[in-house]
Design a protein around this motif. Structure first.
Motif, PDB file in Angstrom:
ATOM      1  N   ASP A  21     -16.936  14.370  21.287  1.00 23.23           N
ATOM      2  CA  ASP A  21     -17.916  14.041  22.333  1.00 23.23           C
ATOM      3  C   ASP A  21     -17.227  13.621  23.630  1.00 23.23           C
ATOM      4  O   ASP A  21     -17.715  13.914  24.734  1.00 23.23           O
ATOM      5  CB  ASP A  21     -18.841  12.920  21.864  1.00 23.23           C
ATOM      6  CG  ASP A  21     -19.887  13.393  20.868  1.00 23.23           C
ATOM      7  OD1 ASP A  21     -20.069  14.630  20.744  1.00 23.23           O
ATOM      8  OD2 ASP A  21     -20.517  12.541  20.213  1.00 23.23           O
ATOM      9  N   SER A  22     -16.072  12.950  23.503  1.00 17.58           N
ATOM     10  CA  SER A  22     -15.376  12.502  24.713  1.00 17.58           C
ATOM     11  C   SER A  22     -14.868  13.671  25.544  1.00 17.58           C
ATOM     12  O   SER A  22     -14.654  13.547  26.748  1.00 17.58           O
ATOM     13  CB  SER A  22     -14.210  11.579  24.337  1.00 17.58           C
ATOM     14  OG  SER A  22     -13.091  12.292  23.834  1.00 17.58           O
ATOM     15  N   ILE A  23     -14.682  14.830  24.904  1.00 18.64           N
ATOM     16  CA  ILE A  23     -14.279  16.049  25.621  1.00 18.64           C
ATOM     17  C   ILE A  23     -15.498  16.792  26.148  1.00 18.64           C
ATOM     18  O   ILE A  23     -15.549  17.206  27.306  1.00 18.64           O
ATOM     19  CB  ILE A  23     -13.440  16.963  24.702  1.00 18.64           C
ATOM     20  CG1 ILE A  23     -12.198  16.228  24.197  1.00 18.64           C
ATOM     21  CG2 ILE A  23     -13.042  18.245  25.440  1.00 18.64           C
ATOM     22  CD1 ILE A  23     -11.418  16.988  23.129  1.00 18.64           C
ATOM     23  N   LEU A  24     -16.491  16.926  25.285  1.00 16.63           N
ATOM     24  CA  LEU A  24     -17.685  17.683  25.662  1.00 16.63           C
ATOM     25  C   LEU A  24     -18.462  17.034  26.799  1.00 16.63           C
ATOM     26  O   LEU A  24     -19.094  17.729  27.606  1.00 16.63           O
ATOM     27  CB  LEU A  24     -18.601  17.833  24.450  1.00 16.63           C
ATOM     28  CG  LEU A  24     -18.090  18.700  23.297  1.00 16.63           C
ATOM     29  CD1 LEU A  24     -19.015  18.572  22.091  1.00 16.63           C
ATOM     30  CD2 LEU A  24     -17.969  20.168  23.722  1.00 16.63           C
ATOM     31  N   ASN A  25     -18.407  15.717  26.890  1.00 20.79           N
ATOM     32  CA  ASN A  25     -19.220  14.980  27.870  1.00 20.79           C
ATOM     33  C   ASN A  25     -18.471  14.664  29.163  1.00 20.79           C
ATOM     34  O   ASN A  25     -18.784  13.683  29.841  1.00 20.79           O
ATOM     35  CB  ASN A  25     -19.741  13.686  27.238  1.00 20.79           C
ATOM     36  CG  ASN A  25     -20.656  13.942  26.062  1.00 20.79           C
ATOM     37  OD1 ASN A  25     -21.310  14.986  25.989  1.00 20.79           O
ATOM     38  ND2 ASN A  25     -20.705  13.006  25.133  1.00 20.79           N
ATOM     39  N   GLN A  26     -17.499  15.487  29.503  1.00 21.27           N
ATOM     40  CA  GLN A  26     -16.698  15.250  30.702  1.00 21.27           C
ATOM     41  C   GLN A  26     -17.345  15.786  31.980  1.00 21.27           C
ATOM     42  O   GLN A  26     -16.808  15.593  33.072  1.00 21.27           O
ATOM     43  CB  GLN A  26     -15.305  15.869  30.528  1.00 21.27           C
ATOM     44  CG  GLN A  26     -14.397  15.118  29.572  1.00 21.27           C
ATOM     45  CD  GLN A  26     -13.823  13.858  30.180  1.00 21.27           C
ATOM     46  OE1 GLN A  26     -13.589  13.785  31.385  1.00 21.27           O
ATOM     47  NE2 GLN A  26     -13.586  12.859  29.353  1.00 21.27           N
ATOM     48  N   GLY A  27     -18.456  16.499  31.843  1.00 18.40           N
ATOM     49  CA  GLY A  27     -19.102  17.039  33.030  1.00 18.40           C
ATOM     50  C   GLY A  27     -18.404  18.260  33.599  1.00 18.40           C
ATOM     51  O   GLY A  27     -18.501  18.556  34.794  1.00 18.40           O
TER      52      GLY A  27
END
Length: 323
Positions: A21-27
């Protein structure tokens, strides 16, 4: 420019989703990256979680393999990567929010290597320590002279062609200190690197992690692997033609060997095992170790440890006192 995030996962059911999630939610648009998860023979529910994530997000590529350790698992990921750059992420760690847009912009320069600052936190998320950089482009020698280049691979964004063209991979027959071996060869291969003035990575330090483990089996393996690494890297250093360039790598290797000697003294290795390790280091040209720019405490320890009889005698006395 696309980044391939390579994530080895072993029994990571409690962490892997937060990491992803920390990668996917980088915008950042999904076209700028791919996530390669390699399950290294997990026996918990890691497989179920990763399969669900793969079905949900097309940018995720998921693979299963027999357990072989993090180094070999990263090599598997390198072989599957298609991005111009590679970023290794441990399954129990995560990226700092909103750092990827900056990094995507930076790598358009096309340098061989970028390094981001990082922080260590405990399992509660409380910061233990951090490393920050200023933004600058450095040669390998400059990065060593300034003490900017470190062993950890997870704070590095690496141009994939550098690894392929120079046959750089993680050593398969070691289970510890593989980051140092990999990073040493990487630094030897690149022309320039750039340090970025951002904290980009969070390393979560668990009480039972390999990094913090102090079991007898682990410590013996660490010492033996350190000898093997030092042997191979000594050969690499000796082949460097430029004297000044070679000096920087010698200093870095000597600092690594200092860490090994200090561990031999500090931890409860047997007298005979320490003597054996010193013999192996000497055969490889790695003992006595040379002193470079360092503080007086290190100089004093190195001088004493380079005197074999004194070093072994001090260990014998220390073991008797602490029995």
């Amino acid at each position: 420019m696309k980044i391939s995030f390579i994530i080895p996962a072993y029994n990571a059911e409690n962490y892997i989703k937060k990491c992803i999630d920390s990668i996917l939610n980088q915008g950042v648009d999904a076209g700028h990256f791919e996530i390669i998860i390699v399950n290294d023979g997990s026996v918990d529910s890691t497989d179920d979680i990763c399969l669900q994530l793969q079905r949900q997000y097309p940018t995720i590529k998921y693979f299963n393999k027999k357990n072989s350790g993090p180094g070999d698992t990263r090599n598997f990921g390198i072989a599957k990567a298609t991005g111009e750059y590679i970023w290794f992420v441990d399954a129990d760690d995560y990226l700092v929010a909103n750092v990827l847009p900056r990094i995507v912009m930076e790598i358009k320069e096309g340098l061989d290597l970028y390094m981001v600052g990082y922080q260590f936190v405990d399992k509660e998320g409380i910061q233990i320590k951090k490393q920050e950089y200023i933004e600058e482009v450095l040669t390998p020698k400059e990065s060593l002279d300034k003490g900017q280049f470190i062993n950890y691979v997870w704070c590095k964004i690496i141009r994939r062609v550098v690894l392929l063209d120079n046959d750089i991979s993680f050593k398969k027959d070691i289970s510890t200190a593989e980051d140092f071996h990999f990073s040493f060869k990487l630094l030897r291969a690149i022309q320039f690197l750039k340090t970025l003035d951002i904290i980009g990575y969070v390393y979560v330090q668990h009480p039972n992690s390999l990094m913090t483990s102090r079991s007898e089996k682990h410590m013996i393996k660490l010492a033996e692997d350190s000898v093997l690494i030092g042997r191979e890297l000594r050969c690499i250093v000796n082949e460097i033609p430029e004297k000044q360039h070679r000096r920087g790598f010698n200093a870095w290797l000597s600092n690594y060997l200092f860490g090994l000697l200090f561990s031999l003294f500090r931890f409860n290795y047997s007298y005979s095992f320490v003597a054996h390790i010193l013999n192996e280091l000497k055969k490889d040209g790695n003992y006595p170790i040379k002193m470079y720019n360092t503080n007086w405490k290190r100089k004093l320890f190195i001088r004493a440890s380079n005197l074999r009889f004194l070093f072994l005698a001090s260990i014998w006395v220390k073991r008797k006192i602490t029995k």
